[in-house]
Design a protein around this motif. Structure first.
Motif, PDB file in Angstrom:
ATOM      1  N   ALA A  89      47.325  39.297  33.867  1.00  0.00           N
ATOM      2  CA  ALA A  89      48.677  39.649  33.445  1.00  0.00           C
ATOM      3  C   ALA A  89      48.752  41.093  32.953  1.00  0.00           C
ATOM      4  O   ALA A  89      49.816  41.717  33.031  1.00  0.00           O
ATOM      5  N   HIS A  90      47.642  41.634  32.455  1.00  0.00           N
ATOM      6  CA  HIS A  90      47.635  43.016  31.968  1.00  0.00           C
ATOM      7  C   HIS A  90      47.833  44.014  33.092  1.00  0.00           C
ATOM      8  O   HIS A  90      48.320  45.119  32.866  1.00  0.00           O
TER       9      HIS A  90
ATOM     10  N   ASP B 148      51.805  43.912  33.927  1.00  0.00           N
ATOM     11  CA  ASP B 148      52.738  44.178  32.835  1.00  0.00           C
ATOM     12  C   ASP B 148      52.113  45.142  31.821  1.00  0.00           C
ATOM     13  O   ASP B 148      51.226  44.759  31.047  1.00  0.00           O
TER      14      ASP B 148
ATOM     15  N   ALA C 123      48.085  43.473  23.988  1.00  0.00           N
ATOM     16  CA  ALA C 123      46.719  42.951  23.884  1.00  0.00           C
ATOM     17  C   ALA C 123      45.804  43.949  23.180  1.00  0.00           C
ATOM     18  O   ALA C 123      44.961  43.559  22.367  1.00  0.00           O
TER      19      ALA C 123
ATOM     20  N   GLU D 117      53.363  46.338  29.148  1.00  0.00           N
ATOM     21  CA  GLU D 117      53.677  45.926  27.775  1.00  0.00           C
ATOM     22  C   GLU D 117      52.690  44.863  27.286  1.00  0.00           C
ATOM     23  O   GLU D 117      52.301  44.867  26.119  1.00  0.00           O
ATOM     24  N   ALA D 118      52.291  43.965  28.192  1.00  0.00           N
ATOM     25  CA  ALA D 118      51.302  42.947  27.821  1.00  0.00           C
ATOM     26  C   ALA D 118      49.952  43.599  27.530  1.00  0.00           C
ATOM     27  O   ALA D 118      49.239  43.184  26.606  1.00  0.00           O
TER      28      ALA D 118
END
Length: 138
Positions: free
Chosen positions: A86-87, A90, A97, A92-93
């Protein structure tokens, strides 16, 4: 009750005659679920090719993740942040994190100095004025 016991004893007795089972063996030509060796080999090669591609894609995704973390410049070692697919999609993710990791483990923050720290090559005057130096020191 003795009659019931006698009946069960008769049922329990085993026959001493050998039991011969007849097995029907099918030849590979008549077995409808057997495929030719060339076809099976082709399917195995194709599957191996797809597994290799998937492994390469996973390796590239992990390298991209490490590069994105390193580009942020916030961690001393980009491998400290565990891989999460997911990083990659995205930003923002990824930032969240990294923030979460740094709040839990502040010793992982990058300690690289930024800006002018007073060391190294500096922009100075291109010419040396010895007369000006003598006047200042007089």
């Amino acid at each position: 009750m003795t009659e019931q016991i006698a009946e069960t004893e008769e049922v329990i007795e085993l026959s001493t005659e050998p039991v011969v089972e007849t097995e029907e063996t099918e030849t590979p030509e008549t077995d409808p679920e057997t495929f030719p060796l060339e076809y099976v080999q082709k399917l195995r090669d194709e599957s191996a090719k797809y597994r290799t591609r998937a492994q390469r894609a996973d390796d590239l995704a992990q390298r991209l993740h490490v590069s994105l973390v390193a580009a942020s410049g916030r961690l001393a070692d980009p491998d400290d942040l565990p891989f999460n697919e997911a990083h990659i999609d995205d930003p923002e993710a990824l930032t969240a994190a990294i923030d979460d990791l740094l709040t839990r483990k502040p010793h992982l923050v990058s300690r690289t100095p930024v800006g002018d720290v007073g060391q190294g090559a500096t922009q100075g005057e291109a010419t040396v004025d010895l007369a000006g130096m003598l006047r200042r020191n007089a």
